[in-house]
Structures are given as structure tokens and as C-alpha cells.
Design a protein around this motif. Structure first.
Motif, PDB file in Angstrom:
ATOM      1  N   ILE A   1       0.845  -1.209   0.000  1.00 19.99           N
ATOM      2  CA  ILE A   1       0.000   0.000   0.000  1.00 19.99           C
ATOM      3  C   ILE A   1       0.874   1.251   0.000  1.00 19.99           C
ATOM      4  CG2 ILE A   1      -1.650   1.365   1.339  1.00 19.99           C
ATOM      5  CD1 ILE A   1      -2.895  -1.256   2.280  1.00 19.99           C
ATOM      6  N   GLY A   2       1.895   1.262   0.856  1.00 17.46           N
ATOM      7  CA  GLY A   2       2.795   2.416   0.912  1.00 17.46           C
ATOM      8  C   GLY A   2       3.519   2.634  -0.399  1.00 17.46           C
ATOM      9  N   ALA A   3       4.023   1.553  -1.007  1.00 15.61           N
ATOM     10  CA  ALA A   3       4.751   1.671  -2.271  1.00 15.61           C
ATOM     11  C   ALA A   3       3.837   2.153  -3.393  1.00 15.61           C
ATOM     12  CB  ALA A   3       5.370   0.318  -2.636  1.00 15.61           C
ATOM     13  N   LEU A   4       2.613   1.628  -3.435  1.00 17.89           N
ATOM     14  CA  LEU A   4       1.682   2.010  -4.502  1.00 17.89           C
ATOM     15  C   LEU A   4       1.283   3.476  -4.367  1.00 17.89           C
ATOM     16  CD1 LEU A   4       0.301   0.831  -6.953  1.00 17.89           C
ATOM     17  CD2 LEU A   4      -1.602   0.118  -5.507  1.00 17.89           C
ATOM     18  N   LEU A   5       1.053   3.930  -3.142  1.00 19.36           N
ATOM     19  CA  LEU A   5       0.735   5.341  -2.922  1.00 19.36           C
ATOM     20  C   LEU A   5       1.891   6.221  -3.388  1.00 19.36           C
ATOM     21  CD1 LEU A   5      -1.048   7.586  -1.684  1.00 19.36           C
ATOM     22  CD2 LEU A   5       0.141   7.189   0.483  1.00 19.36           C
ATOM     23  N   SER A   6       3.105   5.823  -3.063  1.00 10.99           N
ATOM     24  CA  SER A   6       4.286   6.588  -3.471  1.00 10.99           C
ATOM     25  C   SER A   6       4.433   6.612  -4.979  1.00 10.99           C
ATOM     26  CB  SER A   6       5.533   5.978  -2.833  1.00 10.99           C
ATOM     27  OG  SER A   6       6.698   6.692  -3.198  1.00 10.99           O
ATOM     28  N   SER A   7       4.201   5.459  -5.620  1.00 16.94           N
ATOM     29  CA  SER A   7       4.355   5.366  -7.075  1.00 16.94           C
ATOM     30  C   SER A   7       3.356   6.246  -7.806  1.00 16.94           C
ATOM     31  CB  SER A   7       4.174   3.911  -7.522  1.00 16.94           C
ATOM     32  OG  SER A   7       4.286   3.787  -8.917  1.00 16.94           O
ATOM     33  N   LEU A   8       2.116   6.220  -7.360  1.00 10.97           N
ATOM     34  CA  LEU A   8       1.077   6.996  -8.036  1.00 10.97           C
ATOM     35  C   LEU A   8       1.218   8.489  -7.768  1.00 10.97           C
ATOM     36  CD1 LEU A   8      -1.955   4.640  -7.356  1.00 10.97           C
ATOM     37  CD2 LEU A   8      -0.655   4.897  -9.466  1.00 10.97           C
ATOM     38  N   GLY A   9       1.964   8.841  -6.732  1.00 11.87           N
ATOM     39  CA  GLY A   9       2.173  10.252  -6.430  1.00 11.87           C
ATOM     40  C   GLY A   9       3.453  10.797  -7.000  1.00 11.87           C
ATOM     41  N   LYS A  10       4.272   9.926  -7.645  1.00 17.32           N
ATOM     42  CA  LYS A  10       5.561  10.356  -8.171  1.00 17.32           C
ATOM     43  C   LYS A  10       5.411  10.918  -9.573  1.00 17.32           C
ATOM     44  CE  LYS A  10       9.231   7.939  -7.592  1.00 17.32           C
ATOM     45  NZ  LYS A  10      10.003   8.957  -6.902  1.00 17.32           N
ATOM     46  N   LYS A  11       6.247  11.864  -9.876  1.00 23.53           N
ATOM     47  CA  LYS A  11       6.254  12.457 -11.208  1.00 23.53           C
ATOM     48  C   LYS A  11       7.396  11.921 -12.058  1.00 23.53           C
ATOM     49  CE  LYS A  11       4.052  16.766  -9.800  1.00 23.53           C
ATOM     50  NZ  LYS A  11       4.147  18.238  -9.750  1.00 23.53           N
ATOM     51  N   GLN A  12       8.512  11.514 -11.388  1.00 19.82           N
ATOM     52  CA  GLN A  12       9.626  11.008 -12.161  1.00 19.82           C
ATOM     53  C   GLN A  12       9.388   9.571 -12.537  1.00 19.82           C
ATOM     54  OE1 GLN A  12       9.754  12.063  -8.979  1.00 19.82           O
ATOM     55  NE2 GLN A  12      11.561  11.255  -7.940  1.00 19.82           N
ATOM     56  N   THR A  13       9.903   9.159 -13.686  1.00 15.48           N
ATOM     57  CA  THR A  13       9.740   7.816 -14.191  1.00 15.48           C
ATOM     58  C   THR A  13      10.757   6.898 -13.544  1.00 15.48           C
ATOM     59  OG1 THR A  13       8.983   8.685 -16.311  1.00 15.48           O
ATOM     60  CG2 THR A  13       9.708   6.394 -16.279  1.00 15.48           C
TER      61      THR A  13
END
Length: 423
Positions: A406-418
């Protein structure tokens, strides 16, 4: 704010001081034991060590909204346990049980934060890879030990001497984790096809040797989701081809069902070769019996959870009191065996609805992610979906891998860099 590229450039992301605890935390997510009534995993030590390292490097970031939500949960469950439960249920939870459950909440919040930061550092890929490989290895051990009737370490690796559970405390929990390990091997395109098929076969067999009906239902559900995704989502496929593929799939399923129902000898042969399969057999012959009988009693645990929710719908039972309330008030000493009911009963309906709405949004957003890091988003999303399916029959609210993902997915969807592609 330090970026992924800066972290990799300064070498900290590859520092053995970081990589070694990351490795052990990832593989030990497949280990859990109940010691003095506490669900304990060696992964907790290494997760905490990673937290200390990132704090020392000044590279530990906390999403503010998530932190505020967890603080609210902490306050609600403590207030409920200390002040409301004694009034509503005439029971005062023991301080040791409150402290124990509060530590569990702190632990899952820590896994959530570590998962969030691993994605930000570009290291969640290698963590999921190690997690999946060790799951495959443990599954292979289970298959070999069961088929060859090897009794070595049976007291550790087997439940009731027939159901393989690996290094987990429960074969149902083990089987659901085996299904999550499938995701990496089926999603990563760079894995050789032969090894991919080998991994899929072993992980399917490992679910069978666990004798877990929950695992089998979760496995079939995930395969069904992947089939629907394959036939319907691809934009390159024409309508006629989609209809043909769906017709073929349903025809094969119907044939398989007829064969299983029409040839009980086949089921008896499987039960003889794999004794744990005798628990799974009712899924194909008497589904009601499979759910409510043969040691499952899921219907009773769900009913008790529903009654507890009715008694305290807004603020829940808090921490350290659920099993005692279930035993003393409703004469059923067990957890809810359903994550949705368990969280709702302990947190109250408002917080539970807020949390599961957030989870639903994560799944929808990750499903629509096409531009950056989509492969890892799909892997994290699939693992989350599998755990939610398994959550229908077991309580996974304290599952470490659930909160890490859950933490990783939240971080991924909130990231702008690829992020980097998977290797």
C-alpha cells in the motif's frame, strides 16, 4: 527534496548497509510465528533497521495525509478500548493486550512508510523480486516434501502433519502469499518463458499442498481477473477475437467442471497423492460444506463480527478486546477471518469506509496508469488485489506485505519522475 537519481548517484541506494537489511526484510516476509500470543516475524527487525538507516541518511519521507489518518486511527482505537468498551461490553481490556495491539499498529505503519520510501528510492522492484523468488523456493520445498513424503522438519513446515505452511503460522496465510508471488513471474516480461512456466506450476502446486480452500479460491479469482484483463482490456484486439477467446475460456471451464464432478475417482486419486487436497475437494463437490464445515466455520466468525459491529458501529471495539468480546458476549473465541469485518469491528464504520475507499482509489488509479512505472504499478496493484481477495476469508489487517505494498503504490502513483524498468 532528494530525488531517486541523486540517491543512486551518491551510492547510498547500493550501500551494503542498506541492501543487506532490505534483502532479509523482503525474504522474511514469508516467515511468521506466534510467540507468547504475539504474531512475530524476523522481518520486523530488518524493517526497523531500514527505518533507522533512512532516518540517519535524512532520506525518510512521511506522507502527511497518511500520517494524519494513522494518528486518527491510533486515537480512536485507544479511546474506544479504554473508555467505550467497558461501557458497551462490560469488559475492560488488559493493558498488556492494548499495548501489544498498539505495537502491531505501529509496526504496520512502519511497513507502510518503508514501502513508501523504497518506491521513492527505486528499490521496491528488487524487494518484490527477492520476495517472489524466496516464495517460489519455499513453494518448491513444499511440493517436493509433500509428493516425496519427506518428513524432515515436518513440525515446522506442516500444519497437522499434512498441510504445508512453509515458515508461516497458518497454511491459509501461506497459500495467499504464494499467489502474490505469482504476480512477479507473470508480469515481468524479461523473465524467460520456460522459467516463467516452471514458477507458475510450482506456485500453483504449493497452494494445493497447503490444503487451503482460501488459497484455491484466491488463485482461481486472480487467474480469472488476468483472463478478463487479457481478453477485454487490450485495445489491439477486435470484437470477434474477444468473443471467440471468451467462448473458448468458458467452454474449457465448463469441461473442467464436468470432468471434476463426473469423475470422483480423480478427486480420490488427488487426495491420496496429496492428503491436504481432501480439504479442498468439497469446493468442487459441496461448496456450502467447504465454507462452513471441515474446520472452516467461516459463516459463524463472520456472523459474530457483524454482531460486534452492530453493538459499536461508530467507534468500534478498539484494540486488545475483539477476541475476548467475541468469546464472552457471543461465545465464539476467534478473530473475524475477514479483513474487512475485522477492521470495521475494531476501527468503526466511518474509519473503515474511509480506508477502503482509499484502497479502491489506489486500485483504480494504478489500473489507469499508462505513462510511467506502469509495470511496477500493475505488480503492486495485483498483489494488493490478491491480498484483498484472500481477506474475504482470513484476517490480514496486520499482514506486513499488505502495508508495504500500500505504501509503495501510494508513493508510485504520487511520483512524477519515471522509475527504471524491471530487470
Amino acid at each position: 527534496m532528494t530525488t531517486v537519481h541523486e540517491i543512486e548517484k551518491d551510492g547510498k541506494g547500493s550501500n551494503p548497509l542498506f541492501i543487506i537489511p532490505l534483502f532479509f526484510m523482503s525474504i522474511l516476509l514469508h516467515q511468521s510465528s506466534v510467540i507468547f500470543g504475539v504474531n512475530f516475524s524476523l522481518a520486523d527487525f530488518f524493517c526497523f533497521f531500514l527505518f533507522l538507516i533512512l532516518m540517519m541518511w535524512n532520506q525518510f519521507y512521511i506522507p502527511i495525509q497518511s500520517m494524519l489518518f494513522f494518528i486518527l486511527v491510533f486515537i480512536v482505537v485507544l479511546v474506544s478500548a479504554v473508555f467505550f468498551v467497558p461501557i458497551i461490553f462490560s469488559y475492560t481490556p488488559e493493558p498488556t493486550r492494548i499495548i501489544s495491539d498498539f505495537m502491531k499498529l505501529l509496526a504496520i505503519f512502519l511497513y507502510f512508510l518503508v514501502g513508501y520510501n523504497l518506491l521513492r528510492m527505486g528499490k521496491i522492484t528488487i524487494s518484490i523480486k527477492w520476495y517472489s523468488i524466496i516464495g517460489l523456493i519455499i513453494g518448491l520445498i513444499g511440493v517436493l516434501f509433500t509428493l516425496l513424503n519427506i518428513r524432515l522438519f515436518s513440525s515446522v513446515l506442516f500444519f497437522l502433519d499434512i498441510r504445508f505452511k512453509g515458515f508461516m503460522n497458518d497454511p491459509n496465510y501461506f497459500s495467499v502469499l504464494q499467489v502474490t508471488a505469482l504476480v512477479y513471474f507473470t508480469r515481468v516480461k524479461t523473465i524467460p518463458l520456460r522459467f516463467k512456466y516452471f514458477a507458475i506450476l510450482i506456485l500453483i502446486l504449493s497452494v494445493l499442498v497447503s490444503g487451503s480452500k482460501t488459497g484455491i479460491i484466491t488463485l482461481f479469482s486472480y487467474f480469472f481477473i488476468r483472463i478478463i484483463e487479457y481478453t477485454l482490456i487490450s485495445k489491439e484486439k477486435k470484437t470477434k477475437k474477444i468473443i471467440l477467446q471468451l467462448s473458448l475460456i468458458f467452454a474449457l471451464l465448463a469441461i473442467a467442471f464436468i470432468i471434476i464432478r463426473g469423475f470422483p475417482t480423480l478427486l480420490n486419486m488427488l487426495s491420496s497423492a496429496v492428503p491436504a487436497f481432501s480439504r479442498i475437494e468439497p469446493l468442487f463437490t459441496d461448496f456450502d460444506e467447504a465454507i462452513s464445515g471441515n474446520g472452516s466455520d467461516r459463516a459463524d466468525t463472520w456472523k459474530v463480527a457483524y454482531l460486534i459491529i452492530q453493538h459499536s458501529p461508530l467507534i468500534g471495539t478498539g484494540i486488545g478486546s475483539y477476541t475476548h468480546i467475541a468469546a464472552e458476549t457471543f461465545y465464539y473465541n476467534n478473530v473475524a477471518h475477514n479483513t474487512f469485518l475485522q477492521i470495521t469491528a475494531e476501527w468503526g464504520i466511518p474509519l473503515a469506509v474511509l480506508f477502503f475507499t482509499f484502497i479502491g482509489r489506489l486500485i483504480v488509479k494504478s489500473s489507469n496508469s499508462r505513462k510511467s512505472n506502469f509495470e511496477m504499478n500493475y505488480i503492486l496493484r495485483d498483489i494488493l488485489i490478491i491480498l484483498l481477495i484472500g481477506s474475504m476469508a482470513i484476517s490480514l489487517n496486520n499482514a506486513r506485505v499488505l502495508w508495504l505494498v500500500i505504501g509503495a503504490l501510494l508513493s508510485s502513483l504520487g511520483k512524477k519522475q519515471t522509475q527504471r524498468s524491471l530487470k
